[in-house]
Scaffold this motif. Structure first.
Motif, PDB file in Angstrom:
ATOM      1  N   LEU A 195     -29.972  14.231   4.364  1.00 20.41           N
ATOM      2  CA  LEU A 195     -30.901  15.203   4.956  1.00 20.41           C
ATOM      3  C   LEU A 195     -30.142  16.321   5.663  1.00 20.41           C
ATOM      4  CD1 LEU A 195     -33.780  12.933   6.358  1.00 20.41           C
ATOM      5  CD2 LEU A 195     -33.428  13.837   4.060  1.00 20.41           C
ATOM      6  N   ARG A 196     -29.060  15.953   6.331  1.00 21.14           N
ATOM      7  CA  ARG A 196     -28.237  16.994   6.977  1.00 21.14           C
ATOM      8  C   ARG A 196     -27.721  17.976   5.940  1.00 21.14           C
ATOM      9  NH1 ARG A 196     -24.487  14.694  11.808  1.00 21.14           N
ATOM     10  NH2 ARG A 196     -23.673  16.814  11.515  1.00 21.14           N
ATOM     11  N   GLU A 197     -27.350  17.467   4.775  1.00 21.11           N
ATOM     12  CA  GLU A 197     -26.813  18.335   3.728  1.00 21.11           C
ATOM     13  C   GLU A 197     -27.886  19.290   3.204  1.00 21.11           C
ATOM     14  OE1 GLU A 197     -23.675  18.546   3.354  1.00 21.11           O
ATOM     15  OE2 GLU A 197     -24.064  20.213   1.957  1.00 21.11           O
ATOM     16  N   ARG A 202     -26.549  30.811   9.900  1.00 17.62           N
ATOM     17  CA  ARG A 202     -25.778  30.179  10.974  1.00 17.62           C
ATOM     18  C   ARG A 202     -25.596  31.136  12.149  1.00 17.62           C
ATOM     19  NH1 ARG A 202     -20.624  26.846   9.994  1.00 17.62           N
ATOM     20  NH2 ARG A 202     -21.067  26.477  12.205  1.00 17.62           N
ATOM     21  N   GLN A 203     -25.606  32.440  11.851  1.00 14.71           N
ATOM     22  CA  GLN A 203     -25.470  33.426  12.932  1.00 14.71           C
ATOM     23  C   GLN A 203     -26.582  33.304  13.981  1.00 14.71           C
ATOM     24  OE1 GLN A 203     -26.442  37.584  11.494  1.00 14.71           O
ATOM     25  NE2 GLN A 203     -26.780  36.492   9.573  1.00 14.71           N
ATOM     26  N   ALA A 206     -27.384  18.888  15.038  1.00 17.58           N
ATOM     27  CA  ALA A 206     -26.274  17.974  14.731  1.00 17.58           C
ATOM     28  C   ALA A 206     -25.237  18.679  13.856  1.00 17.58           C
ATOM     29  CB  ALA A 206     -26.798  16.721  14.043  1.00 17.58           C
ATOM     30  N   ASN A 207     -25.713  19.467  12.890  1.00 15.97           N
ATOM     31  CA  ASN A 207     -24.778  20.208  12.031  1.00 15.97           C
ATOM     32  C   ASN A 207     -23.951  21.200  12.843  1.00 15.97           C
ATOM     33  OD1 ASN A 207     -25.564  18.912   9.700  1.00 15.97           O
ATOM     34  ND2 ASN A 207     -26.914  20.549   8.970  1.00 15.97           N
ATOM     35  N   GLU A 208     -24.608  21.968  13.707  1.00 17.24           N
ATOM     36  CA  GLU A 208     -23.877  22.984  14.479  1.00 17.24           C
ATOM     37  C   GLU A 208     -22.854  22.359  15.418  1.00 17.24           C
ATOM     38  OE1 GLU A 208     -23.451  26.220  14.242  1.00 17.24           O
ATOM     39  OE2 GLU A 208     -24.858  26.088  12.593  1.00 17.24           O
ATOM     40  N   LEU A 260     -25.181  11.730  14.170  1.00 14.52           N
ATOM     41  CA  LEU A 260     -26.454  11.334  14.781  1.00 14.52           C
ATOM     42  C   LEU A 260     -26.602   9.820  14.864  1.00 14.52           C
ATOM     43  CD1 LEU A 260     -29.325  13.603  13.413  1.00 14.52           C
ATOM     44  CD2 LEU A 260     -28.708  13.204  15.799  1.00 14.52           C
ATOM     45  N   SER A 261     -26.181   9.112  13.815  1.00 17.58           N
ATOM     46  CA  SER A 261     -26.403   7.658  13.753  1.00 17.58           C
ATOM     47  C   SER A 261     -25.685   6.942  14.882  1.00 17.58           C
ATOM     48  CB  SER A 261     -25.931   7.110  12.411  1.00 17.58           C
ATOM     49  OG  SER A 261     -26.500   7.861  11.366  1.00 17.58           O
ATOM     50  N   SER A 262     -24.424   7.274  15.079  1.00 21.56           N
ATOM     51  CA  SER A 262     -23.693   6.567  16.136  1.00 21.56           C
ATOM     52  C   SER A 262     -24.172   7.042  17.518  1.00 21.56           C
ATOM     53  CB  SER A 262     -22.174   6.747  15.967  1.00 21.56           C
ATOM     54  OG  SER A 262     -21.857   8.111  15.900  1.00 21.56           O
ATOM     55  N   THR A 263     -24.517   8.322  17.645  1.00 26.14           N
ATOM     56  CA  THR A 263     -25.073   8.819  18.910  1.00 26.14           C
ATOM     57  C   THR A 263     -26.373   8.090  19.233  1.00 26.14           C
ATOM     58  OG1 THR A 263     -24.149  10.998  18.406  1.00 26.14           O
ATOM     59  CG2 THR A 263     -25.819  10.915  20.113  1.00 26.14           C
TER      60      THR A 263
END
Lengths: 120, 120, 120, 120
Positions: D11-13, D25-26, D84-86, D91-94
């Motif tokens: 999903l992150r991808e 991203r800007q 999470a991407n930025e 996320l999983s371990s957090t």
């Protein structure tokens, strides 16, 4: 001083002076203030998140909880006034104009006892 | 009417009458109103989410955008007043008390030009 | 376990067990959970409210602040999963469907470097 | 694809590619993304603001409303993943770490059937 004899202008002046004395206008971009306002609104919600709507009505009878809720509401109001100060907006006339729009959008006859279009 | 000669009490009365005419007190549990307030605060944020703090300051110069932002701010104020009405809270004295606390929490000397403890 | 080998389903199961062990489903009406989610989102915002967008990007380089921000993000995710559990919604397919809609709503050619319709 | 066989990483991808194709991203400073997340959380709340907690549970039985609520939840998840991407956060371990903390903060024996310290 109570709500019947306190003008919006006086409260705005209290906020303005508080901000100026701390040289905080540099932080008071409307973007930042809108975040602060939403954060205070969330802190107000915290008092109600796990209780029923009925229980939330009863909070007015618990002096301690009412004082806590009042502080959060004051924080929200503080940022409303700070935003009006930054944007040089007259809140009273802005409010009156919006309420006039609301009266047209939600005619009393049509919406009596209904909260919105989907509530029939 | 402008902020200098408009009392909080008058605005509360406008909200009270609007709510009564629609028989909406049944929906105005403080829990529900706190959600409505947070939702309006988010709608205000929408105007600023992708722009810089500097650009958000310039919104005051764009009459159309300023009017849009003003409407959202009026919506927020409307729910602040509705909550005060439901809980029978005097906003002015609640606000004055909170600002007195804020003056103690953020002494002007210590916080001049700093937004909080982590900002050194 | 990391994001590459952790399924949404496993995280949902962690939340489900946590909630069941405390008999908290009685509090987990979607209305209440949506408030909890919004409150956690506001706590995340708190870390960024007074700093510039640029400074917020630099938070990834400060291990302590990044850990704090990570905890708030985990809280938000926790309530997203709790809502999916209560409503028996498959998050992955719901997400894929919404992203397909987003691709149609924001064609890459048209929105490259623009955040929305008003950004020209 | 469903929650049982979809990784957080996939999903992150999807989000990363969507953002890159639009050169967004800007705009994706964590500050801005935290605002976007809070705004989507508020849009989710909108579906529940005037109804009772019980009625909010029944939304799962109305396919159309459930689809609307699902879209808002997907929007919230989308911004969780974008943050999470930025910040390059796993996320999983957090999430696992935060849930371990929650188990210590809210021991099952002590909090069974109670939502918090003030609920006795």
């Amino acid at each position: 001083m109570s709500d019947s004899d306190t003008s919006i202008g006086r409260l705005r002046e209290v906020v303005r002076q508080f901000v100026d004395e701390r040289d905080w206008r540099q932080f008071h971009a409307p973007k930042n203030l809108s975040m602060a306002l939403a954060i205070e609104a969330a802190e107000l919600m915290e008092h109600f998140q796990w209780i029923t709507p009925e229980a939330s009505r009863a909070i007015g009878e618990d002096a301690e909880k009412l004082a806590d809720v009042g502080e959060e509401l004051a924080d929200v109001l503080c940022y409303v006034l700070a935003i009006a100060n930054e944007l040089d907006l007259d809140l009273s006339s802005t409010f009156d104009d919006k309420m006039a729009k609301n009266r047209l959008k939600y005619p009393a006859e049509e919406y009596r006892g209904r909260y919105g279009p989907e509530d029939k």
